[in-house]
Write an enzyme that holds these catalytic residues in place. Structure first.
Site, mmCIF file in Angstrom:
data_model
loop_
_atom_site.group_PDB
_atom_site.id
_atom_site.type_symbol
_atom_site.label_atom_id
_atom_site.label_comp_id
_atom_site.label_asym_id
_atom_site.label_seq_id
_atom_site.Cartn_x
_atom_site.Cartn_y
_atom_site.Cartn_z
ATOM 1 N N GLU A 59 0.851 -1.198 0.000
ATOM 2 C CA GLU A 59 0.000 0.000 0.000
ATOM 3 C C GLU A 59 0.885 1.245 0.000
ATOM 4 O OE1 GLU A 59 -2.536 1.759 -0.194
ATOM 5 O OE2 GLU A 59 -4.381 0.646 0.148
ATOM 6 N N ASN A 88 -10.037 7.562 1.487
ATOM 7 C CA ASN A 88 -8.917 6.686 1.165
ATOM 8 C C ASN A 88 -7.793 7.526 0.588
ATOM 9 O OD1 ASN A 88 -7.708 4.060 1.029
ATOM 10 N ND2 ASN A 88 -9.722 3.206 0.606
ATOM 11 N N ASP A 123 -9.348 3.699 -4.447
ATOM 12 C CA ASP A 123 -8.494 3.479 -3.277
ATOM 13 C C ASP A 123 -7.370 4.505 -3.343
ATOM 14 O OD1 ASP A 123 -6.808 2.365 -1.224
ATOM 15 O OD2 ASP A 123 -7.784 0.439 -1.505
ATOM 16 N N ASP A 163 -14.993 1.171 12.737
ATOM 17 C CA ASP A 163 -14.044 0.085 12.959
ATOM 18 C C ASP A 163 -14.120 -0.909 11.805
ATOM 19 O OD1 ASP A 163 -13.026 1.047 15.374
ATOM 20 O OD2 ASP A 163 -14.696 0.199 16.501
ATOM 21 N N ASN A 175 -5.909 6.471 8.404
ATOM 22 C CA ASN A 175 -5.621 5.745 7.175
ATOM 23 C C ASN A 175 -4.541 6.447 6.363
ATOM 24 O OD1 ASN A 175 -5.904 3.869 5.101
ATOM 25 N ND2 ASN A 175 -7.714 4.833 4.226
#
Length: 281
Positions: free
Chosen positions: A15, A147, A194, A116, A98
């Site tokens: 990622e 994201n 994403d 969560d 994130n």
């Protein structure tokens, strides 16, 4: 249909790719590591990550910022390799942090999922601003699974991928880093954005996990190119010597329980992009 080449395999769960100092840096969430990968695919572990997720970006002086989701901190990697607390975000949200993106003024934007994941009831998330002195405040809310993020080179616009809303959302960035004038930058139809990156022509590439593809779109949502893959694309970055290498981080998606267990199916894929990455003005 263009097909990418494979640069690297064996990632547990890659990622947050970033091009920096002649190499691609990324997080391997499944291995709790940050890696740097050269043009030949040779990788080096550059940091041990404290949590899952642990997204990364860089300050202008080259120091790495790391999201420590478990305890709500933004960490900074020092020249000796140690991680120190850059900002404490724990008082701003109770749910996992994130993505992080740093603009040309060293303002860092960090988003919070808002629930969560994966077991909690979906709820809207937020964005926090961390200024260079390490103080943090919330600057946006109401985002459905925020994201990937990108900031335009002139630091006047922040774009956030809302995975659950199938859109890219833009904000004007004020002189103090505050966000205003929220608007849809692109409605993506069935697209599930994403990680994202911005190119010099003003288009955005986004990774799409359930649809197993990377897509380049312009403001308004028109699709400029689609790269079909055999596994979920979690994020993308532009870099290389001329900025025209598109790096795609892809992994077979077997649900949340497979993020840190099972076969290492993560890859870094590359192909030439039609425009270089957007650089700071």
């Amino acid at each position: 249909m263009r097909k990418p080449q494979t640069l690297m395999t064996g990632l547990a769960f890659g990622e947050s790719p970033r091009w920096h100092d002649g190499r691609l840096w990324l997080s391997d969430w499944g291995a709790y590591e940050a890696l740097a990968v050269d043009a030949a695919g040779h990788s080096e572990v550059v940091a041990s990550l404290p949590s899952f997720p642990s997204c990364i970006d860089f300050l202008r002086d080259g120091r790495l910022l790391v999201v420590s989701a478990d305890d709500g901190r933004l960490l900074r990697r020092e020249p000796d390799g140690s991680l120190t607390t850059y900002a404490d975000l724990s008082g701003l949200a109770d749910h996992p942090w994130n993505e992080v993106v740093v603009d040309g003024r060293d303002n860092a934007y960090v988003n919070n999922i808002g629930f969560d994941f994966p077991d909690g009831e979906p709820a809207p998330g937020t964005v926090a601003l961390v200024i260079p002195d390490g103080s943090a405040r919330q600057v946006a809310d109401g985002l459905w699974f925020p994201n990937g993020m990108a900031v335009t080179p002139d630091a006047t616009t922040l774009v956030v991928a809302e995975s659950y809303a199938h859109r890219l959302t833009a904000f004007d960035v004020a002189a103090d880093g505050s966000l205003r004038n929220r608007r849809s930058w692109a409605d993506l139809g069935d697209g599930v954005p994403d990680g994202i990156c911005l190119d010099a022509e003003g288009a955005i590439w986004y990774g799409d996990v359930p649809n197993k593809r990377a897509v380049r779109v312009c403001e308004g949502g028109a699709v400029l190119e689609t790269i079909e893959l055999d596994r979920g694309c979690f994020a993308c970055a532009l870099g290389g010597t001329d900025g025209r290498t598109l790096f795609l981080v892809a992994t077979e998606w077997n649900g949340p329980t497979g993020m840190t267990t099972g076969e290492r199916t993560g890859q870094v894929l590359i192909l030439e992009a039609p425009a270089p990455g957007a650089a700071w003005a």
